[in-house]
Every structure is written in C-alpha cells, then in structure tokens.
Design an enzyme around this catalytic site. Structure first.
Site, short mmCIF file in Angstrom:
data_model
loop_
_atom_site.label_atom_id
_atom_site.label_comp_id
_atom_site.label_asym_id
_atom_site.label_seq_id
_atom_site.Cartn_x
_atom_site.Cartn_y
_atom_site.Cartn_z
N TYR A 1 12.74 -4.01 -4.63
CA TYR A 1 11.37 -3.51 -4.50
C TYR A 1 10.91 -2.86 -5.81
O TYR A 1 9.84 -3.17 -6.34
CB TYR A 1 11.34 -2.49 -3.36
CG TYR A 1 10.01 -1.81 -3.09
CD1 TYR A 1 8.94 -2.52 -2.55
CD2 TYR A 1 9.86 -0.45 -3.35
CE1 TYR A 1 7.74 -1.87 -2.28
CE2 TYR A 1 8.66 0.20 -3.07
CZ TYR A 1 7.61 -0.52 -2.54
OH TYR A 1 6.42 0.12 -2.26
N ARG B 1 -1.12 -12.17 9.79
CA ARG B 1 -0.90 -12.22 11.25
C ARG B 1 -1.83 -13.23 11.89
O ARG B 1 -3.02 -13.27 11.59
CB ARG B 1 -1.17 -10.86 11.88
CG ARG B 1 -0.06 -9.91 11.63
CD ARG B 1 -0.29 -8.67 12.46
NE ARG B 1 0.42 -7.57 11.82
CZ ARG B 1 0.13 -6.30 11.96
NH1 ARG B 1 -0.87 -5.95 12.72
NH2 ARG B 1 0.82 -5.38 11.36
N GLN C 1 -0.17 -0.76 6.54
CA GLN C 1 -0.41 0.69 6.66
C GLN C 1 -1.60 1.14 5.81
O GLN C 1 -2.46 1.87 6.28
CB GLN C 1 0.86 1.45 6.25
CG GLN C 1 0.81 2.92 6.63
CD GLN C 1 1.81 3.78 5.86
OE1 GLN C 1 2.42 3.33 4.90
NE2 GLN C 1 1.97 5.02 6.31
N GLY D 1 -3.12 -8.12 2.65
CA GLY D 1 -2.27 -7.16 3.37
C GLY D 1 -3.12 -6.20 4.18
O GLY D 1 -2.75 -5.04 4.38
#
Ligand code: AKB
Length: 319
Positions: free
Chosen positions: A142, A36, A12, A8
C-alpha cells in the site's frame, strides 16, 4: 460550473465527499462511480451513478466524454491491510488504476485529486513531527503504491502541466460508511461496538500512536485544497495533514467518559501491528497550513462526542 467524476464513490471517503460536492456544484454535475453492481439507493436517487473499472481506460474515457468531466477525484484504492492480503490486486487497482486515470485526465485536460496517506512513510521515516519532505521507504505494498502515486502525480504535473493535487491522509474516522481493510479501522469499529453496548477487541496494541482525523475535516481539506490558488501550492502531491494523534487506550478512555460501561480488550493482529509500527505518530502539517490555510476543527474529544451522537441517531446504519 465544474463537471466532476468521483471514483471509489461508495467507499469511506467517497460516500461523504459526493454529497458535499453535489451540494456545492449541483447534483447533475457530480458523477459518482463505483465498482458495486448495486449501490445504496441514496446514490441512485441523489445524482448520476455509474459502474466503472478504474483500470479500463476506455470506459473511464467514455464516462468523461459522456458527462463532459473536467475534474476527477480518484479515490478508488485498496487500503493497507487488504493490500497486504493481495499485493498483486493492490498494485493493479492502486498503481495501474492511477496511471490509467492520469492518462484519461491528460487526454481530456482534467484536474485531478489523488489521496496519499501516512502509509507513504515507512520505518526509517522520523515518526514524530514527521516532516513534509523526508525519507519515504515504506515496507507495505500500500505504502509503495502511495509513494509511487505521489511521484507519478508530480511527474504528470511537471511534464504535462496538469493540475494535480493531493494530501497524505491520516486514519479517517466516520459514521456513515465503514472503512474496508485499513490499519486504522479500529478507531472506527470501536465506536460501532461502544454504541451497541458491546465490548471491543482492539487489533492494535496499547500505546500504538497514529495520526487521525474526523471525516468532516477530511472532506473540508479536500475541497479547500482543490479550491486553493494554484500559485500558492509548492508541495502539490502530497500535503501532510493531521488533526489529532492518539493511542487505542487514549481513545478508549475518551469513549468511556461518554459511555462508562464500555469495555475494550486487546487481541493484536501481527500484520496490522507491524504496519502501524512503521507509520508516523504525528505528522508536521505546517506546509498545508502555510500554503492553503489548512486548519482542523475536531480534536479527539469533540470527535468522540459527535461520533457517539451520530451513530446513536443513525441506529439503522449500525451493523
Ligand atoms: C489505512 O489504514 O490503510 C488507511 C490509511 C491510513 O491510509 N486508513
């Protein structure tokens, strides 16, 4: 010297953690892994970057072997609001992804960092001064994956004697990478609007109090916890940590002190409001303070000033 894999890495937290880890442990010793196809140039130029699927044990294992990894920071996850949009995908990434990474870490004797969240608490948790050990019955997918993740990490620690550590992050505020699909995102978006001289429509209602933290404190917390003496750690997975607790109207007032023309209205998103209403107002982080010396540096005023200053300087990042 440590050999680190960050999953990840383009998110952020990852986009700020990776450069700090590279400064500390050397650029070649920190592998950034994201999903990505085309990451920012800074990732490609600044050190090893790999594309990785966190639910694919073989590809993670291959990376761990290729780079002789001994420590994994497993940050890949769907945030709260996104998870409510697609609970099946959230279970797959957050839960199956964690279990896959734990198995790879067990097999290759890696240390692991796993971020939990205020989302691991629910409506029956005491919202004020939320204890380190308390009732955890979240009603979001979550949150369910975060509690289960905490328990799974404890299980691997006890059963396999693995070194696994984690914190319960509050909402994180940063100027480098926007969060994607969280309930606390308003506290980041508001700054982007303010700096562009645009009015902001807040999706949480006035008076919604939540724990928050400025990213430099969050990154320091991760590093300090991972460097702490293991013998001091009782509540490994995961520590309550917080730095400030505010409502949208308080943050608005703090920004207006710097930018008096800035204006904010409310357009409440019922889904995110319900999530926020089930989360703590302010956690008790005394266990983290006592066991590994956690101490935040930024309060709301200091964070507000710096966010505005940094976003002004980094004008090109403001989209
Ligand atoms: C979210 O809002 O989903 C995250 C979190 C608090 O875990 N920022």
């Amino acid at each position: 010297m440590k050999r680190i894999l960050v999953t990840g890495a383009t998110g952020q937290i990852g986009s700020e953690l990776v450069p700090v880890l590279r400064d500390k442990y050397g650029r070649e010793n920190v592998v950034a892994a994201g999903h990505r196809r085309k990451p920012e140039d800074e990732f490609i130029d600044a050190g090893p970057y790999e594309i990785m699927d966190t639910t694919d044990a073989q590809s993670i294992s291959a990376l761990v072997q290729k780079y002789s990894i001994d420590t994994i920071y497993h940050l890949a996850a769907l945030l709260s609001a996104k998870a409510e949009e697609n609970p099946q995908l959230a279970w797959d990434i957050n839960m199956n992804g964690l279990q896959t990474v734990l198995e790879v870490a067990r097999h290759h004797h890696c240390t692991l960092f796993f971020p939990s969240s205020i989302g691991a608490f629910g409506p029956s948790t005491p919202p004020d001064n939320t204890p380190q050990v308390t009732i955890q019955r979240p009603n979001t997918l979550y949150g369910i994956t975060k509690v289960a993740g905490e328990l799974l990490c404890d299980y691997y620690f006890k059963k396999y004697d693995m070194d696994i550590r984690g914190v319960r992050f509050p909402g994180l505020i940063s100027y480098k990478t926007l969060p994607g699909g969280g309930t606390t995102d308003y506290a980041v978006e508001i700054f982007y609007a303010a700096v562009k001289n645009e009015p902001y429509r807040c999706f949480l209602k006035e008076g919604t109090r939540l724990d928050m933290m400025y990213m430099p404190d969050a990154i320091r917390a991760v590093i300090e916890l991972m460097e702490a003496d293991a013998r001091m750690l009782t509540h490994r997975n995961a520590y309550n940590i917080t730095a400030m607790s505010f409502t949208p109207d308080q943050l608005y007032a703090s920004i207006q002190k710097e930018l008096p023309d800035f204006s904010m209205t409310y357009e409440v998103d019922p889904i995110r409001q319900e999530i926020a209403d089930s989360w703590p107002h302010k956690m008790d982080d005394s266990a983290a303070r006592a066991e590994w010396g956690w101490q935040p540096e930024y309060d709301m005023e200091a964070m507000t000033k710096e966010m505005i200053e940094k976003l002004r300087k980094e004008g090109s990042h403001v989209t």
